[in-house]
Design an enzyme around this catalytic site. Structure first.
Site, PDB file in Angstrom:
ATOM      1  NE  ARG A  81      -3.764  -2.637   2.084  1.00 32.24           N
ATOM      2  CZ  ARG A  81      -4.620  -1.537   1.672  1.00 32.24           C
ATOM      3  NH1 ARG A  81      -5.256  -1.462   0.242  1.00 32.24           N
ATOM      4  NH2 ARG A  81      -5.201  -0.697   2.696  1.00 32.24           N
ATOM      5  CD  GLU A 134     -11.229   3.444  -2.275  1.00 31.60           C
ATOM      6  OE1 GLU A 134     -11.686   2.306  -2.602  1.00 31.60           O
ATOM      7  OE2 GLU A 134     -10.325   3.619  -1.880  1.00 31.60           O
ATOM      8  NE  ARG A 136      -3.715   2.295   0.738  1.00 34.95           N
ATOM      9  CZ  ARG A 136      -3.634   3.726   0.635  1.00 34.95           C
ATOM     10  NH1 ARG A 136      -2.743   4.316   0.315  1.00 34.95           N
ATOM     11  NH2 ARG A 136      -4.708   4.167   1.036  1.00 34.95           N
TER      12      ARG A 136
END
Length: 261
Positions: free
Chosen positions: A178, A138, A130
């Site tokens: 992540r 998004e 990330r």
């Protein structure tokens, strides 16, 4: 009158050999000069030290890490990961195939040191990264509509880092397993901060979560890059400011909508 039995010298020597010898007697009888001789001691110490250092270097710098869950806690904020971007998921995260040591360690040209070509062969062998400090529009998820400029941001990130070698300076592992990291990619002779370049293009915003935000030492630079993109009306800043919805606000709104259904 019977005479006592007579023993020969060989028989007496045999009896002496059969007597038990204590551990201390054996220790005292050992010639230790051979072991303390510098000609024996120094090479032994050098070999032992070389083996221990080699194991430590391998475990810290040359051992390939297949997934984020395999990263030891002591690595965060102290180590970076070098590898090739094998897949871009959303506009602010991607999958990294770890290649410790790069080409010097044989990646890309030695047998057995190449990235699998099939996506199925990469399963369980990449680190989900990330990008730290930014939030991109998004895309469509779980029945939610995509946010404006989500497709443009995703395409930009693919063109910028997909199948390229990058270095990720890792900070922590988030709730989705992540690795949060500042990511650098080399463009010609210069290294570029991927997160900062997205902000400059107007395709991401500075991450505004109340807790858990990670910037490294780059928060001020990120905010300047975002302000400049706003002034120049790049990317998502082109439209009417009143119509703008940040990725964070979008996630809050769509989450609330989902809960009320």
């Amino acid at each position: 009158m019977r005479w006592p039995p007579r023993f020969s010298n060989s028989e007496r020597d045999g009896d002496e050999k059969k007597r038990p010898v204590s551990w201390e007697d054996k220790l005292n009888a050992t010639d230790w000069s051979h072991y303390t001789d510098p000609r024996t001691l120094i090479p032994t110490l050098l070999l032992t030290t070389t083996i221990l250092v080699s194991v430590r270097v391998y475990r810290s710098y040359l051992r390939r890490i297949p997934e984020a869950t395999h990263i030891r806690p002591g690595f965060f904020r102290k180590r970076s990961l070098f590898g090739t971007v094998s897949r871009v998921g959303d506009a602010d995260n991607f999958h990294l195939f770890h290649q410790p040591g790069g080409r010097l360690a044989g990646w890309g040209w030695l047998p057995g040191r190449k990235i699998p070509e099939k996506r199925t062969d990469l399963k369980g062998k990449t680190i989900h990264v990330r990008i730290a400090g930014i939030d991109a529009p998004e895309g469509a998820h779980f029945g939610k509509p995509p946010q404006p400029y989500s497709a443009e941001a995703l395409e930009w990130l693919k063109n910028y880092i997909l199948n390229r070698r990058v270095r990720a300076y890792i900070y922590k592992r988030d709730q989705y397993e992540r690795v949060v990291a500042t990511v650098w990619v080399r463009k010609f002779l210069f290294r570029r901060d991927v997160g900062k370049e997205m902000l400059k293009a107007g395709l991401a915003t500075v991450y505004e979560a109340k807790k858990g935000a990670e910037f490294g030492d780059f928060e001020e630079n990120y905010r300047k890059a975002e302000a400049k993109a706003k002034r120049k009306k790049r990317g998502m800043w082109k439209g009417n400011p009143q119509d703008y919805e940040s990725p964070r606000d979008y996630k809050i709104r769509t989450a609330a909508t989902t809960e009320t259904k």
